[in-house]
Enzyme design. Structure first.
Site, mmCIF file in Angstrom:
data_model
loop_
_atom_site.group_PDB
_atom_site.id
_atom_site.type_symbol
_atom_site.label_atom_id
_atom_site.label_comp_id
_atom_site.label_asym_id
_atom_site.label_seq_id
_atom_site.Cartn_x
_atom_site.Cartn_y
_atom_site.Cartn_z
ATOM 1 N N GLN A 71 45.776 -5.990 -15.791
ATOM 2 C CA GLN A 71 45.555 -6.683 -14.527
ATOM 3 C C GLN A 71 44.311 -6.186 -13.798
ATOM 4 O O GLN A 71 43.537 -6.986 -13.246
ATOM 5 C CB GLN A 71 46.783 -6.539 -13.621
ATOM 6 N N GLU B 159 9.623 -7.217 -2.872
ATOM 7 C CA GLU B 159 9.593 -8.535 -2.209
ATOM 8 C C GLU B 159 10.470 -8.538 -0.956
ATOM 9 O O GLU B 159 11.074 -9.547 -0.609
ATOM 10 C CB GLU B 159 10.042 -9.652 -3.160
ATOM 11 N N ILE C 16 1.926 -2.169 -7.926
ATOM 12 C CA ILE C 16 1.427 -3.505 -8.211
ATOM 13 C C ILE C 16 1.738 -3.880 -9.665
ATOM 14 O O ILE C 16 1.140 -3.337 -10.600
ATOM 15 C CB ILE C 16 -0.086 -3.602 -7.943
ATOM 16 N N GLU D 277 0.841 -1.198 0.000
ATOM 17 C CA GLU D 277 0.000 0.000 0.000
ATOM 18 C C GLU D 277 0.875 1.247 0.000
ATOM 19 O O GLU D 277 2.078 1.179 0.299
ATOM 20 C CB GLU D 277 -0.917 -0.003 1.224
#
Length: 383
Positions: free
Chosen positions: A278, A362, A162, A132
């Site tokens: 390198q 997530e 969303i 939300e």
């Protein structure tokens, strides 16, 4: 770049599934994704149908038209998708690991039959409404409400950030009632449901992201997920999606490293390829090392998932490590390309920008650190 011959750790079936997804991505996504990203719009419906045609959607679920593939095979698919673009992997993850999984795990038989076959084929698109505007990392404090009105339920509130919302046919919405948190299966053409696309994103631009408004949405009791009670239900869905991210982030990192390696071999400065210096070789070696370690971690979690022994804390370890290392690899690869690293002709900065979102959604890195910290100490630092 497979220094440790990790390919040998997979079964023939796993490699075949990976190769099918890779071919699909090479044909249908890679040639166009830079343009989608620049335009801020992708052909989501077309892509979802194409992915459904090869069994990608909800592929780790069984029955109802789903492929019933292993967790490792699903992880490999996520890796190949995100090697093209995180936004493309996101649309598949949300479809299968959030929306479809929620219905498959917590829905009624009627709900499963009504939605899962169409979602598996790509004929119907789903989204997952938990986050939300004011409640991201703390979903337990959600403001969206569900109240009874006779035999019906009325939902009011809003959801933000969303994925798939602007194009979805069905939304799994989580709301609070006096007894706790419940899940609902909401057709997006229900009166009072609106989804507005979020524009001006600098990340995940090849993905449709929306804000959902629930203005007294009336639903029959049959829309309620009968087993979807309490915060553990939506969090278990997030565990499924987070597992896919553990693999997916490696795809973005692999693509960046592959491009940087090819560039370093062909780009000459001071009379020799920069891959011969390198400092450049040190960068390449360190990045390859982290990529291989992350792969071993993802594969270990996948094997545990297939054995039914993977835990949410272990997934937090995977997401925390692999996303953090993937974004570090993307940034380091950008330095190898120098000024060309910021050009849209190369995918590196697009991956880096996308991974900024993957780092947050997530569960932010900080949230996963606290999950791991709680497992180590037995003490919760969340409140």
């Amino acid at each position: 770049m497979d220094l440790l011959d990790l390919d040998s750790l997979h079964s023939d079936e796993e490699r075949q599934i990976r190769d099918v997804v890779r071919r699909m991505v090479d044909e249908r996504v890679r040639p166009f994704v830079a343009g989608w990203y620049e335009d801020g719009e992708a052909p989501v419906r077309e892509l979802i149908k194409q992915f459904g045609s090869i069994g990608l959607l909800g592929m780790h679920l069984t029955g109802y038209g789903c492929a019933g593939a292993s967790a490792v095979a699903y992880g490999l698919a996520c890796l190949e998708l995100e090697a093209a673009d995180s936004g493309v992997r996101s649309m598949v993850s949300v479809q299968g690991s959030l929306a479809m999984y929620a219905i498959w795990r917590y829905g009624s038989e009627e709900q499963k039959r009504a939605w899962l076959p169409a979602m598996a084929s790509g004929e119907a698109i789903g989204c997952f409404g938990l986050t939300e505007p004011d409640h991201g990392s703390d979903p337990a404090s959600m403001a969206t409400r569900a109240r009874r009105d006779g035999d019906d339920w009325i939902l009011s509130g809003g959801k933000m950030w969303i994925t798939n919302a602007p194009v979805a046919d069905v939304a799994v919405i989580w709301a609070r009632d006096p007894e706790g948190i419940r899940g609902f299966v909401v057709p997006t053409d229900t009166p009072g449901f609106t989804a507005r696309e979020i524009r001006h994103k600098m990340s995940l631009r090849a993905s449709a992201t929306g804000e959902i408004v629930l203005d007294d949405v009336r639903l029959p009791d049959s829309a309620r997920l009968p087993e979807g009670r309490g915060l553990r239900a939506p969090l278990s869905c997030l565990t499924q999606a987070r597992y896919g991210i553990v693999w997916g982030a490696l795809g973005a990192a692999r693509d960046c490293l592959s491009v940087a390696l090819d560039y370093a071999v062909s780009r000459e400065q001071f009379g020799r390829p920069i891959a011969g210096f390198q400092l450049t070789q040190a960068k390449l070696a360190d990045m390859a090392l982290e990529l291989q370690k992350g792969y071993l971690l993802a594969l270990h979690l996948g094997r545990r998932a297939d054995a039914g022994s993977m835990t949410p804390e272990q997934v937090s370890v995977g997401k925390l490590n692999n996303v953090r290392e993937a974004i570090a690899i993307a940034r380091q690869c950008r330095t190898i390309l120098g000024a060309n690293g910021i050009s849209g002709e190369y995918p590196i900065l697009r991956h880096a920008n996308n991974l900024e979102s993957v780092l947050t959604y997530e569960g932010t890195s900080e949230i996963h650190q606290l999950v791991v910290g709680q497992k180590l100490t037995g003490l919760s630092a969340f409140s």
